[in-house]
Design an enzyme around this catalytic site. Structure first.
Site, PDB file in Angstrom:
ATOM      1  N   ARG A 129      -6.197 -13.218 -29.942  1.00  0.00           N
ATOM      2  CA  ARG A 129      -5.880 -14.424 -30.721  1.00  0.00           C
ATOM      3  C   ARG A 129      -6.095 -14.199 -32.214  1.00  0.00           C
ATOM      4  O   ARG A 129      -5.316 -14.684 -33.042  1.00  0.00           O
ATOM      5  CB  ARG A 129      -6.710 -15.609 -30.221  1.00  0.00           C
ATOM      6  N   LYS A 231      -6.018 -19.765 -35.776  1.00  0.00           N
ATOM      7  CA  LYS A 231      -7.382 -20.257 -35.978  1.00  0.00           C
ATOM      8  C   LYS A 231      -7.769 -19.966 -37.426  1.00  0.00           C
ATOM      9  O   LYS A 231      -8.475 -18.991 -37.732  1.00  0.00           O
ATOM     10  CB  LYS A 231      -8.339 -19.594 -34.991  1.00  0.00           C
ATOM     11  N   GLU A 267      -4.596 -32.297 -29.511  1.00  0.00           N
ATOM     12  CA  GLU A 267      -5.947 -31.734 -29.459  1.00  0.00           C
ATOM     13  C   GLU A 267      -7.002 -32.829 -29.560  1.00  0.00           C
ATOM     14  O   GLU A 267      -6.731 -33.947 -30.010  1.00  0.00           O
ATOM     15  CB  GLU A 267      -6.161 -30.701 -30.567  1.00  0.00           C
TER      16      GLU A 267
END
Length: 388
Positions: A129, A231, A267
């Site tokens: 990721r 992220k 989210e």
């Protein structure tokens, strides 16, 4: 008689006053100790020193640990990296991380098992990721082997900070990558810093595995075709205001809807959303290109399908159809699984299983996941890296 959550919400429509801020400066003389070849602090007789911490009530906050890993990227390559006692970051005032947000980070945990060994949970997935985040922000990727070895070295170097088995705590690792070096224009940096530090943690949301209530925010977490799936710090900076507004109204955090139509859940604060259908046979989680895909969520999908016999679905979760679900939760590395008691959407408050009790499926998912992480239940192949 205690006021209800609904009453507290009604009383909190105006923002509260600013709380006084406090700050602390790091010890100018960082902790020094004798070290073995991998950097583990030891005493004269070779025993790892122990800490006097309240392991059962850690919360989720920074505690300075002994050593962290640092590597620099210059002239097109990463150096071999090293462990350092210095918890301060020294960088150029022109660094792209400071001005243009060229940075990304990860979060994963190490767990103490009953036999004293230590598990890292799926670090290869965090490495992958981070590589995707790097690609989105034009940063050099950290090779997976380097990422995992850096995490392993940090855990070993700070072994005394790994909470004991049975405490409910874990050692949280924060790998990050930032653009550094002298620069002023909007461009990718010529130098980068990759580092991994750690801190012992308990529950992210107060109360641990107890239901928490959330409110739907009018803000967007990320733009369509933006950086929502990476992220990166900018996504989190943008969440501070809506998160604080939710807390001012006595909610644990806010829920973000899709930025294009504002009709679908995306989210839950900094966590992913999962829900169980009324018949208890299917786990549903939102699917969107602007969601940061949680490693915990994908682990839960596998557990739900392969161990609990549930159907799993990634698709739309409409905010106006919450009645289709009997249980819901917020999941992520920090949150693990936090049961969602209810969701405030405008003037409507929808309760799932209970505002005080954990539903049976969320409980089963939590028990299976944490059982794997702490070594009490067999792990699927490749999920666990033994540190010790």
């Amino acid at each position: 008689m205690p006021r209800s959550r609904r009453a507290l919400w009604k009383e909190a429509q105006l923002p509260s006053g600013n709380a006084s801020a406090t700050s602390s400066f790091p010890d100018p003389d960082p902790l020094r100790s004798f070290s073995d070849p991998v950097g583990r602090p030891i005493t004269q007789n070779g025993e790892v020193t122990q800490l006097d911490l309240d392991w059962h009530n850690l919360g989720f906050q920074y505690i300075k640990t002994d050593l962290r890993y640092v590597s620099s990227w210059q002239a097109g390559a990463w150096d071999e990296g090293a462990l350092t006692e210095d918890n301060l970051v020294h960088l150029s005032e022109g660094s792209t991380a400071l001005h243009y947000g060229q940075q990304c980070f990860e979060g994963l945990k190490a767990y103490r098992c009953q036999d004293g060994s230590i598990n890292l949970f799926r670090p290869d997935q965090n490495a992958a990721r981070m590589q995707r985040s790097c690609a989105r922000l034009l940063m050099p990727p950290v090779p997976a082997e380097m990422f995992i070895e850096a995490c392993r070295r940090v855990v070993l170097a700070n072994e005394r900070f790994v909470p004991p088995y049975g405490s409910g705590g874990a050692l949280y690792l924060r790998p990050y990558l930032i653009g550094v070096g002298d620069n002023i224009g909007v461009r990718s940096a010529s130098e980068f810093r990759f580092s991994v530090f750690c801190t012992p943690v308990g529950s992210y949301f107060k109360g641990g595995l107890t239901p928490a209530n959330f409110m739907v925010s009018s803000y967007d977490r990320a733009a369509p075709n933006g950086t929502g799936a990476a992220k990166v710090g900018g996504n989190y900076a943008a969440s501070l205001l809506p998160g604080q507004e939710a807390k001012n109204q006595h909610f644990a955090d806010c829920i973000y809807l899709d930025p294009a139509t504002h009709t679908k859940i995306e989210e839950v604060g900094a966590a992913n959303f999962i829900a169980i259908t009324k018949d208890g046979r299917r786990l549903v989680t939102p699917s969107s290109p602007s969601i940061l895909e949680s490693i915990t969520k994908f682990s839960l999908l596998d557990i739900a399908r392969d161990r609990l016999g549930l159907e799993v679905e990634q698709g739309d979760v409409l905010i106006d159809e919450l009645g289709s679900y009997s249980e819901a939760g917020a999941c992520g590395t920090a949150a693990v699984i936090t049961p969602i008691g209810g969701i405030q959407h405008g003037e409507r408050f929808h309760v799932f299983y209970s505002e005080t009790e954990v539903g049976p499926v969320i409980r089963a998912l939590y028990d299976e996941l944490t059982g794997i992480q702490y070594g009490d239940r067999p792990a699927p192949e490749g999920w666990i890296v033994k540190v010790k």
